[in-house]
Design a protein around this motif. Structure first.
Motif, mmCIF file in Angstrom:
data_model
loop_
_atom_site.group_PDB
_atom_site.id
_atom_site.type_symbol
_atom_site.label_atom_id
_atom_site.label_comp_id
_atom_site.label_asym_id
_atom_site.label_seq_id
_atom_site.Cartn_x
_atom_site.Cartn_y
_atom_site.Cartn_z
ATOM 1 N N GLN A 1 15.869 -10.627 -12.025
ATOM 2 C CA GLN A 1 15.292 -11.343 -10.896
ATOM 3 C C GLN A 1 15.570 -12.840 -10.987
ATOM 4 O OE1 GLN A 1 10.912 -12.050 -10.303
ATOM 5 N NE2 GLN A 1 11.206 -10.628 -8.586
ATOM 6 N N ILE B 1 9.212 1.283 -12.033
ATOM 7 C CA ILE B 1 8.552 0.296 -11.175
ATOM 8 C C ILE B 1 9.317 -1.028 -11.169
ATOM 9 C CG2 ILE B 1 6.432 -1.065 -10.887
ATOM 10 C CD1 ILE B 1 4.940 1.359 -12.112
ATOM 11 N N ASP C 1 13.457 -7.323 -6.232
ATOM 12 C CA ASP C 1 13.650 -7.898 -4.887
ATOM 13 C C ASP C 1 12.337 -8.110 -4.142
ATOM 14 O OD1 ASP C 1 16.527 -7.952 -5.038
ATOM 15 O OD2 ASP C 1 16.485 -5.777 -4.813
ATOM 16 N N ALA C 2 11.212 -7.884 -4.806
ATOM 17 C CA ALA C 2 9.909 -8.102 -4.167
ATOM 18 C C ALA C 2 9.507 -9.557 -4.376
ATOM 19 C CB ALA C 2 8.863 -7.157 -4.757
ATOM 20 N N ASP D 1 5.944 -0.711 0.107
ATOM 21 C CA ASP D 1 7.191 -0.510 0.844
ATOM 22 C C ASP D 1 7.901 0.791 0.473
ATOM 23 O OD1 ASP D 1 6.868 -2.879 2.200
ATOM 24 O OD2 ASP D 1 8.031 -4.059 0.762
ATOM 25 N N SER D 2 7.587 1.341 -0.696
ATOM 26 C CA SER D 2 8.266 2.560 -1.133
ATOM 27 C C SER D 2 7.305 3.430 -1.928
ATOM 28 C CB SER D 2 9.486 2.214 -1.999
ATOM 29 O OG SER D 2 10.067 3.390 -2.549
ATOM 30 N N ILE E 1 8.428 5.424 -4.244
ATOM 31 C CA ILE E 1 9.052 5.689 -5.544
ATOM 32 C C ILE E 1 8.295 5.058 -6.710
ATOM 33 C CG2 ILE E 1 11.143 5.341 -6.922
ATOM 34 C CD1 ILE E 1 12.772 5.846 -4.431
ATOM 35 N N PRO E 2 7.840 3.794 -6.629
ATOM 36 C CA PRO E 2 7.070 3.250 -7.762
ATOM 37 C C PRO E 2 5.809 4.042 -8.072
ATOM 38 C CG PRO E 2 7.784 1.490 -6.305
ATOM 39 C CD PRO E 2 8.070 2.765 -5.601
ATOM 40 N N THR F 1 4.064 -3.593 -6.743
ATOM 41 C CA THR F 1 5.239 -3.515 -5.859
ATOM 42 C C THR F 1 4.865 -3.518 -4.382
ATOM 43 O OG1 THR F 1 5.293 -1.083 -5.756
ATOM 44 C CG2 THR F 1 6.425 -2.145 -7.608
ATOM 45 N N TRP G 1 12.424 -1.707 -11.045
ATOM 46 C CA TRP G 1 13.513 -1.784 -10.070
ATOM 47 C C TRP G 1 13.028 -2.330 -8.740
ATOM 48 C CZ3 TRP G 1 18.261 -1.451 -11.714
ATOM 49 C CH2 TRP G 1 18.573 -0.667 -12.823
ATOM 50 N N TYR G 2 11.809 -2.003 -8.356
ATOM 51 C CA TYR G 2 11.298 -2.379 -7.038
ATOM 52 C C TYR G 2 10.622 -3.733 -7.047
ATOM 53 C CZ TYR G 2 12.725 2.180 -5.678
ATOM 54 O OH TYR G 2 13.510 3.285 -5.403
#
Length: 368
Positions: A165, A227, A233-234, A318-319, A321-322, A315, A229-230
């Protein structure tokens, strides 16, 4: 993640192999040569006790300070761990399969058994569950050792997302800092209370086969880091109320998780221990009904789920997946609680029924 899949080449797999083997070797040598206090385990199934030299906290702190020092002094970056994530994942899987095979053949050789005469079902069962309770190499108990590359490796993978990041956006967001601090506290408290692992079912009774090998070396570091990965870009700001709420959820969960396990371990070592300012109470001196264990039969699992939910909440929404990680634990831990209670029922019989009548709830007071 697609560009990472596309970046896998023979060269990347070779470099990942070098990183993985070097890391495993460093963990193993550290376990052998670093000083550590020797602890006796709980009773094994054969009514014996094993001795363990525990130096995980020292190994974890040396790793932490080494990364910090190299970053500040030499601009060292862990971002390559994320860049080689899938190559490392493949190498870790190959290592887990190979180690499982070696453990199986080595043990069968010691027993003098003829592998070819075993049925396929028996071979698969022995490979999956293991054939030896406490395999030891060069004086190191492999089952206990596996927690070092598993958890310290997870910590390094999680830290790598902060490096990614920063290199991408020239900043580390508040939620990324929360993620890093939460994970560091989780790992630091694990190693501070490392002795408590000696009273867990995995150490006492589970054999060391593919289930534990793969779980330690692949599932934990590569799935439990999802987690991160998300969060890369957050970069949208997080409200103060969200920060406070998530932090409280995390701290409450971690406190219940660690304190419940600590109470159980201290009681096993000394039934006269004090819990919450009072002498520990237990049914017939065997089943603890003080502290968290008088509130719920598996509140340690509830606390652990709260910890991972707090991590996922960093996160946003938004998803989905986390949230696969806390959702996975919402399936895994209730099932494990059920299996634990089946074993306790078989072991304690009517005394377990009396305990369940006294402590009515399993994981959620007044609900479940």
């Amino acid at each position: 993640m697609n560009h990472l899949l596309n970046s896998m080449t023979p060269a990347s797999l070779g470099y990942a192999s070098l990183m993985f083997v070097s890391f495993m070797a460093a963990m193993f040598l550290g376990t052998i040569f670093l000083p550590g206090k020797v602890y006796a385990s709980c009773l094994q199934p054969n009514n014996t006790r094993k001795s363990y030299k525990l130096n995980g906290l020292l190994l974890f702190m040396i790793t932490t300070f080494s990364v910090v020092a190299f970053t500040l002094l030499f601009h060292f970056s862990l971002a390559s761990l994320s860049n080689y994530f899938w190559s490392l994942f493949i190498v870790a899987n190959l290592f887990a399969f190979t180690l499982t095979g070696i453990l199986y053949v080595k043990r069968r050789g010691i027993k003098g058994g003829d592998i070819q005469q075993q049925s396929l079902v028996k071979i698969f069962s022995d490979l999956w569950f293991g054939v030896e309770l406490n395999p030891t190499w060069l004086g190191v108990n492999l089952k206990m050792f596996a927690y070092q590359p598993s958890l310290i490796g997870l910590g390094l993978l999680n830290a790598s997302f902060a490096y990614v990041q920063y290199e991408k956006y020239s900043e580390i967001t508040l939620q990324m800092w929360m993620f890093q601090v939460f994970w560091w506290l989780y790992l630091a408290t694990h190693y501070y209370y490392e002795e408590f692992m000696l009273s867990t079912w995995d150490i006492i009774a589970e054999k060391f086969g593919f289930m534990l090998v793969w779980g330690d070396l692949v599932l934990v570091p590569f799935f439990y880091s999802i987690i991160g990965w998300y969060l890369v870009d957050a970069i949208a700001p997080m409200s103060v109320s969200s920060v406070v709420a998530i932090s409280l959820l995390y701290l409450v969960g971690l406190t219940i998780f660690r304190d419940a396990n600590a109470q159980k371990h201290r009681f096993k070592k000394n039934p006269k221990v004090t819990i919450w300012g009072q002498p520990a109470q237990a049914l017939e001196g065997k089943l603890l009904i003080s502290g968290w264990w008088g509130v719920g039969r598996k509140l340690n699992y509830s606390g652990e789920i709260c910890v991972y939910l707090a991590l996922a909440l960093t996160t946003g929404f938004d998803s989905i997946i986390p949230y696969l990680l806390p959702l996975w634990l919402c399936v895994l831990l209730p099932h494990r609680a059920w299996r634990d209670e089946q074993r306790c029922q078989a072991k304690y019989g009517n005394l377990w029924d009396a305990y369940c009548a006294k402590v009515r709830f399993r994981m959620l007071p007044f609900m479940y």
